[in-house]
Design a protein around this motif. Structure first.
Motif, short mmCIF file in Angstrom:
data_model
loop_
_atom_site.label_atom_id
_atom_site.label_comp_id
_atom_site.label_asym_id
_atom_site.label_seq_id
_atom_site.Cartn_x
_atom_site.Cartn_y
_atom_site.Cartn_z
N ALA A 173 0.81 -1.22 0.00
CA ALA A 173 0.00 0.00 0.00
C ALA A 173 0.85 1.27 0.00
N LEU A 174 2.15 1.13 0.17
CA LEU A 174 3.03 2.30 0.13
C LEU A 174 3.16 2.81 -1.31
N PRO A 175 3.43 4.10 -1.49
CA PRO A 175 3.66 4.63 -2.83
C PRO A 175 4.90 3.98 -3.46
N ASP A 176 4.98 4.04 -4.76
CA ASP A 176 6.09 3.41 -5.48
C ASP A 176 7.47 3.76 -4.93
N GLY A 177 7.67 5.01 -4.60
CA GLY A 177 8.98 5.43 -4.12
C GLY A 177 9.35 4.90 -2.75
N ALA A 178 8.39 4.39 -2.01
CA ALA A 178 8.64 3.90 -0.66
C ALA A 178 8.58 2.38 -0.58
N ARG A 179 7.89 1.77 -1.48
CA ARG A 179 7.64 0.32 -1.42
C ARG A 179 8.95 -0.47 -1.52
N LEU A 180 9.08 -1.49 -0.69
CA LEU A 180 10.24 -2.37 -0.73
C LEU A 180 9.99 -3.44 -1.80
N SER A 181 10.66 -3.31 -2.92
CA SER A 181 10.39 -4.22 -4.04
C SER A 181 10.92 -5.63 -3.81
N ASP A 182 11.88 -5.77 -2.90
CA ASP A 182 12.43 -7.11 -2.65
C ASP A 182 11.68 -7.87 -1.56
N MET A 183 10.67 -7.26 -0.97
CA MET A 183 9.87 -7.95 0.05
C MET A 183 8.87 -8.87 -0.64
N LYS A 184 8.93 -10.11 -0.28
CA LYS A 184 8.01 -11.12 -0.82
C LYS A 184 7.02 -11.52 0.27
N PRO A 185 5.85 -12.01 -0.13
CA PRO A 185 4.89 -12.46 0.90
C PRO A 185 5.46 -13.64 1.69
N PHE A 186 5.02 -13.73 2.94
CA PHE A 186 5.41 -14.87 3.77
C PHE A 186 4.73 -16.11 3.22
N GLU A 187 5.53 -17.12 2.99
CA GLU A 187 4.98 -18.37 2.46
C GLU A 187 5.32 -19.51 3.40
N ILE A 188 4.38 -20.39 3.54
CA ILE A 188 4.60 -21.58 4.37
C ILE A 188 5.08 -22.69 3.46
N ASP A 189 6.26 -23.16 3.73
CA ASP A 189 6.84 -24.27 2.98
C ASP A 189 5.96 -25.51 3.21
N GLU A 190 5.76 -26.28 2.17
CA GLU A 190 4.90 -27.47 2.30
C GLU A 190 5.43 -28.46 3.33
N SER A 191 6.72 -28.40 3.60
CA SER A 191 7.28 -29.33 4.58
C SER A 191 7.00 -28.89 6.02
N PHE A 192 6.52 -27.63 6.18
CA PHE A 192 6.18 -27.15 7.52
C PHE A 192 4.94 -27.88 8.03
N ALA A 193 4.99 -28.23 9.26
CA ALA A 193 3.77 -28.67 9.93
C ALA A 193 3.26 -27.45 10.66
N TYR A 194 1.96 -27.38 10.89
CA TYR A 194 1.41 -26.24 11.63
C TYR A 194 1.78 -26.39 13.09
N THR A 195 2.98 -25.98 13.36
CA THR A 195 3.52 -26.10 14.72
C THR A 195 4.24 -24.82 15.08
N GLN A 196 5.05 -24.92 16.10
CA GLN A 196 5.86 -23.79 16.55
C GLN A 196 6.79 -23.32 15.45
N LYS A 197 7.19 -24.21 14.54
CA LYS A 197 8.13 -23.84 13.48
C LYS A 197 7.53 -22.77 12.57
N VAL A 198 6.24 -22.88 12.24
CA VAL A 198 5.59 -21.88 11.39
C VAL A 198 5.57 -20.54 12.11
N SER A 199 5.19 -20.53 13.37
CA SER A 199 5.17 -19.29 14.15
C SER A 199 6.56 -18.68 14.24
N SER A 200 7.55 -19.50 14.42
CA SER A 200 8.92 -19.02 14.52
C SER A 200 9.36 -18.37 13.21
N LYS A 201 9.06 -19.02 12.10
CA LYS A 201 9.43 -18.47 10.78
C LYS A 201 8.67 -17.16 10.52
N ALA A 202 7.41 -17.13 10.89
CA ALA A 202 6.61 -15.91 10.70
C ALA A 202 7.16 -14.78 11.56
#
Length: 99
Positions: free
Chosen positions: A41-70
């Motif tokens: 939502a930031l304007p073009d001049g402020a937006r971090l272009s190298d920021m990617k959405p947080f993705e959950i690796d398929e090997s993650f189980a919904y455990t503490q590991k996901v919360s830790s990575k997030a």
């Protein structure tokens, strides 16, 4: 002309508040989504272009590991999003003051 800064502030503050609520509930995955949305939502001049959405690796189980990575994602990107917004505002205001 609309008030660009006021509109941006309102939008960013709503996203920031939602982010902080999710963070307070330790819902780090939702906080990641909101943080990424704030960056988008930031304007073009402020937006971090190298920021990617947080993705959950398929090997993650919904455990503490996901919360830790997030949490690691949040710890990395939150200060950068805030700094990008502040730096953009400073540069824009400096340019306006030269007019």
């Amino acid at each position: 002309m609309t008030n660009f800064w006021e509109n941006l502030d309102v939008q960013q503050q709503q996203l920031r508040n939602s982010f902080l609520i999710a963070l307070g509930k330790k819902d780090f995955q939702i906080a990641c989504i909101l943080l990424y949305t704030r960056n988008c939502a930031l304007p073009d001049g402020a937006r971090l272009s190298d920021m990617k959405p947080f993705e959950i690796d398929e090997s993650f189980a919904y455990t503490q590991k996901v919360s830790s990575k997030a949490y690691q994602y949040i710890s990395k990107w939150m200060p950068l999003v805030e700094m990008a917004s502040t730096m953009f505002r400073s540069k824009e205001l400096e340019m306006l003051n030269k007019i």
